[in-house]
Write an enzyme that holds these catalytic residues in place. Structure first.
Site, PDB file in Angstrom:
ATOM      1  N   CYS A 154      -1.497   5.896   0.373  1.00 45.40           N
ATOM      2  CA  CYS A 154      -0.723   4.860  -0.568  1.00 45.40           C
ATOM      3  C   CYS A 154       0.217   5.675  -1.507  1.00 45.40           C
ATOM      4  CB  CYS A 154      -1.558   3.903  -1.101  1.00 45.40           C
ATOM      5  SG  CYS A 154      -0.727   2.257  -1.288  1.00 45.40           S
ATOM      6  N   HIS A 267      -4.391   1.897   3.455  1.00 45.20           N
ATOM      7  CA  HIS A 267      -5.745   2.319   2.947  1.00 45.20           C
ATOM      8  C   HIS A 267      -6.860   2.184   4.082  1.00 45.20           C
ATOM      9  CE1 HIS A 267      -4.668   2.073  -1.576  1.00 45.20           C
ATOM     10  NE2 HIS A 267      -3.929   1.223  -1.162  1.00 45.20           N
TER      11      HIS A 267
END
Ligand SMILES: *[C@@H]1O[C@H](CO)[C@@H](O)[C@H](O)[C@H]1NC(C)=O
Ligand SMILES: *[C@@H]1O[C@H](CO)[C@@H](O)[C@H](O)[C@H]1NC(C)=O
Length: 340
Positions: A154, A267
């Site tokens: 991320c 994620h």
């Protein structure tokens, strides 16, 4: 002529004991009861691999809970989900506390076999400089012959994109906050050597039809912008793209061409270990995604030849710190490690 004395025990065993035992008492001997197996030894495992890998996870500024846990301006945190992700695949964690004196921080880098850059929001100042410094050291370690992997997640993906492109303004806005998404593989993409290599074929197919990965970002990079930047497209190949809430396409997974460096906008750690957002997928398939990515990353770290002295490793493991539960308010992470 064969020595028939040698055969006597076998003849007795087969003709009497085993045959009778099998017929009359169908019991199976466990190893400790079976004299033939009592002293057997398993062969030593493949010695070129490191079966005790340790992963460094870089802490991020703040308490991970918008001040609910600590307002210390010097605080930094690691969401426990990243730690569990690593542990579930057979490795231990050393926290790399970003605002420690840099000599201590870089010494800790010599205690690990791979690094994770986590999600978050910090994209400038000391944090950016530390990420850049560690990234350079990771490339150096690989250039010097160690196999030293990086998984950038991320914000980590975004920072590595900025660093490799040498353009701090290369990121574009995307609407992918708190959104489960699909992953789309390019037409002729070769997944060999990527985190997807060991995915079972049916799970691999489902990645492009089912929302099995969690996105939570406002910035990203389009495939066009990545391809136009010579530094970026020389360093990385695009493995997957995803589509945001406004149907804009962004790069969601990349693999470096010549380094064990993997970056994902999504994620992988959340599916199995985070519960605050109801959008996080927790299906059997989604949890397998977490496990396969962790297995890939730790298997890369096992190739690292770095084997630092065990006592120093123990002194620095994350087991020297206690995680704090912060999930009841349901706003962020379930557990965090806070460093002050
Ligand atoms: C941090 O500051 C905020 C705002 O003043 C306050 O509501 C919160 O309780 C503080 N957190 C802690 C752990 O003291
Ligand atoms: C900030 O935190 C780091 C890491 O815990 C520590 O090494 C450093 O001394 C702290 N700095 C201040 C000014 O408290």
């Amino acid at each position: 002529m064969w020595n028939y004395y040698l055969w006597i025990p076998f003849l007795i065993a087969f003709s009497k004991e085993l045959v009778l035992t099998k017929a009359q008492f169908p019991t199976i001997l466990i190893p400790s009861q079976n004299p033939a197996l009592k002293w057997s030894r398993c062969p030593a495992p493949e010695s070129s691999l490191n079966f005790r890998p340790v992963i460094g996870i870089l802490s991020h500024p703040g308490d991970g809970a918008s001040g609910r846990l600590s307002n210390d301006t010097n605080a930094s945190y690691i969401a426990a989900s990243y730690v569990k992700f690593v542990e579930a695949a057979g490795a231990r964690v050393i926290p790399l506390i970003y605002n420690e004196p840099s000599q201590i921080l870089f010494d800790k880098l010599n205690l690990v076999n791979g690094v994770i850059f986590t999600g978050g929001w910090a994209n400038s100042g000391l944090y950016f400089e530390v990420v850049e410094g560690i990234f350079k050291k990771i490339l150096e370690k690989n250039d010097r012959g160690d196999h030293f992997p990086l998984l950038a997640i991320c914000l980590g993906f975004e920072l590595v994109t900025m660093i490799v492109s040498k353009d701090k303004n290369i990121l574009e806005s995307f609407s992918a906050k708190n959104q489960a998404s699909t992953l789309h593989f390019g037409r002729n993409i070769n997944i060999e050597g990527t985190m997807f290599q060991r995915f079972p074929p049916d799970l691999l197919k489902k990645l492009s039809t089912d929302c099995l990965v969690m996105q939570n970002h406002q910035y990203g990079i389009s495939p066009e912008t990545l391809e136009e930047n010579e530094n970026l497209c020389g360093f990385f190949k695009i493995i997957t793209t995803s589509v945001d809430q406004e149907d804009k396409v962004y790069v969601s997974s990349v693999q470096a061409n010549n380094y064990p460096v993997t970056a994902v906008q999504w994620h992988p750690e959340k599916n199995a270990f985070e519960w605050a957002s109801p959008e996080i997928p927790h299906s059997d398939d989604a949890v397998q995604v977490t496990q396969h990515v962790a297995n890939f990353f730790v298997s890369e770290a096992r190739k690292s030849v770095n084997r630092p002295p065990a006592p120093i490793v123990l002194d620095n493991l994350i087991y020297n710190y206690r995680p704090t539960y912060c999930g009841k308010a349901g706003r962020g992470y379930d557990e965090v490690y806070i460093f002050t």
